[in-house]
Design an enzyme around this catalytic site. Structure first.
Site, PDB file in Angstrom:
ATOM      1  N   LYS A 295       0.815  -1.214   0.000  1.00 61.83           N
ATOM      2  CA  LYS A 295       0.000   0.000   0.000  1.00 61.83           C
ATOM      3  C   LYS A 295       0.851   1.268   0.000  1.00 61.83           C
ATOM      4  O   LYS A 295       0.486   2.269  -0.632  1.00 61.83           O
ATOM      5  CB  LYS A 295      -0.944  -0.004   1.197  1.00 61.83           C
ATOM      6  CG  LYS A 295      -2.011  -1.080   1.123  1.00 61.83           C
ATOM      7  CD  LYS A 295      -2.988  -0.980   2.289  1.00 61.83           C
ATOM      8  CE  LYS A 295      -4.076  -2.025   2.182  1.00 61.83           C
ATOM      9  NZ  LYS A 295      -5.074  -1.889   3.273  1.00 61.83           N
ATOM     10  N   GLY A 458     -16.425  -8.391   8.681  1.00 61.12           N
ATOM     11  CA  GLY A 458     -15.510  -7.884   7.667  1.00 61.12           C
ATOM     12  C   GLY A 458     -16.053  -7.956   6.264  1.00 61.12           C
ATOM     13  O   GLY A 458     -15.680  -7.156   5.393  1.00 61.12           O
TER      14      GLY A 458
END
Length: 501
Positions: A295, A458
């Protein structure tokens, strides 16, 4: 067999799905009797399961039977003498529709004189070869007539789709092995390969998915027109639910694109390889969802980065538009939208965010801006202090953390099978927001429910997040119905795309 080609190919093309038996327990009645609606062929890896009775196989399965006795030299388990090997191959030729012959050792007169070309599959599993080397190798293999040719380089998986695109033949299959080669297995039929292989049981260590996953996640055996690629990039994306979610949406909207799992240790190398592949196949990589630890790299590789990604120091989505790579993070907005859907207002709450990677930092900043009092928690102290310096939020090491006193607990570690912290001390009614997902509840979600705590699964967060990423990547809104079905969730009120508040 389908005609080769990608962009511009018409609807109605179809691949042949071959289910591969690679473990003894996959030879049972329960495993084989239900394959007929799914697979066209059944391949027996005799080097792994022995020589089952072909007549029994035909009673349980109505498609073509393929016999493979892969040697250790080519990545299999057969180490017998050459004479014993030839005897087994010839015995199989009397019962099976197709027999695998390894290049070059099996191409001897004793076998080729008794196994006709229409019954041969000539295969090679070997070390890395670049594009030119693969083409030269196939040129030699093609000198032996066969029904199908199979080339599997053990590394450099991008060489395989490049070969298929260059050859433009419908009798050649090529793909890489291992986690890094999964995307090449899936893509191969769109590049002209007539066959896709999937395990009868669960995915194997060689990167072969189950045949049912090929159908569920990628829509095979159908081969609709394909003009572009998207994907998820990370060190191990093969278990992600994202391909199932994205490809269901792409099919629903009729978009000529495919979403693939790109296992990579280097995001920069992936983008370079994708550019080369795009030049050879006409299939441009137009966007990626990005997982840890890439990321931070995603920000550095982008030409334009949004303020929210810069604030979190990480981006989880990259897309190519107007000749430039753009980067953003959807973690922050997805966390807030998931809380809003559950009726949880973070304003005024004490919140602990456990996990200081890109997702944790983005969620922590979003909660802080929404009025929560946020504490960062991390097992590694160096990463925790780094996150605290980046966000300006306080940090507590996981070893010293207690859930007591927090009314909002956000889980942002990679752990799905074990809970990263104890919930016994949590305040009654404390909400648990799980940013981790899998097919069923995570260990933390299950523990939270056992303590009577409200949990935001989630998969609910994933749904919100992926819909926003889909909008950024494709410019279209992800249809809710296929997404809910793909995740195994019930329809609720309409999900608002993250960031469109």
């Amino acid at each position: 067999m389908s005609e080769p080609g990608t962009g511009g190919a018409g609807a109605g093309r179809r691949a042949v799905l071959v289910a591969v038996v690679a473990a003894a327990d996959e030879l049972g009645h329960a495993s084989l009797s239900g394959l007929d609606p799914v697979a066209d062929g059944l391949e027996v890896r005799a080097d792994l399961v022995g020589d089952p009775e072909p007549r029994r196989l035909r009673r349980l399965f109505g498609g073509r039977l393929i016999y493979t006795l892969r040697t250790r030299r080519q990545g299999g388990n057969h180490g017998g003498a050459p004479a014993e090997r030839r005897e087994r191959l010839l015995r199989a030729a009397a019962e099976y529709d197709l027999v695998d012959l390894e290049w070059p050792d099996d191409l001897v007169p004793e076998l080729t004189s008794r196994i006709p070309p229409w019954q041969r599959r000539v295969s090679w599993h070997g070390p890395e070869r670049e594009h030119g080397g693969m083409r030269s190798l196939f040129g030699a293999m093609a000198g032996v007539p066969a029904a199908l040719y199979l080339l599997v380089p053990k590394s450099s998986p991008a060489a395989a789709p490049g070969l298929l695109a260059a050859l433009g033949r419908s009798d050649v299959t090529a793909f890489g092995i291992g986690e890094s080669g999964l995307w090449t297995r899936v893509l191969a039929p769109w590049l002209g390969a007539p066959v896709a292989f999937g395990r009868v049981g669960e995915a194997g260590a060689d990167g072969m998915p189950s045949v049912r996953r090929l159908a569920l996640d990628y829509g095979l055996p159908a081969l609709p027109r394909l003009d572009a690629l998207y994907g998820i990039a990370g060190p191990a994306p093969e278990h992600s639910l994202a391909p199932r979610l994205y490809n269901a949406a792409l099919r629903e909207l009729g978009l000529p694109a495919l979403y693939l799992p790109f296992a990579t240790d280097s995001l920069a190398c992936l983008l370079r390889s994708a550019a080369v592949l795009g030049g050879r196949t006409g299939l441009a990589l137009r966007g990626l969802t990005v997982t840890a630890p890439h990321k931070e790299d995603a920000m550095g590789l982008a030409d334009q980065v949004t303020p929210s990604a810069r604030g979190a120091g990480a981006a989880n989505v990259l897309w190519h538009r107007d000749g430039r790579w753009h980067a953003d993070t959807t973690d922050a907005a997805a966390a807030l939208d998931a809380l809003a859907r559950a009726g949880v207002d973070p304003a005024g709450r004490r919140a602990a965010v456990i996990g200081c990677g890109g997702a944790g930092r983005a969620a922590a900043l979003a909660l802080h801006l929404a009025g929560a009092s946020v504490t960062l928690v991390n097992r590694g102290r160096a990463r925790g202090r780094q996150a605290a310096a980046l966000t300006g939020l306080p940090f507590v090491p996981l070893a010293r953390f207690s859930a007591r006193g927090y009314s909002l607990l956000v889980h942002a570690t990679p752990l799905a099978d074990s809970a990263p912290f104890r919930l016994a001390a949590a305040d009654p009614g404390a909400a648990v927001l799980d940013l981790v997902y899998r097919d069923g509840p995570t260990a933390l979600a299950a523990a939270a429910r056992s303590h009577g705590l409200p949990v935001i699964d989630g998969r609910e967060v994933l749904l919100v997040e992926m819909r926003e990423q889909f909008r950024l990547l494709t410019g279209r809104r992800m249809p809710l119905g296929p997404a809910l079905l793909a995740l195994g969730l019930r329809r609720r009120t309409e999900v608002r795309p993250a960031g469109n508040q």
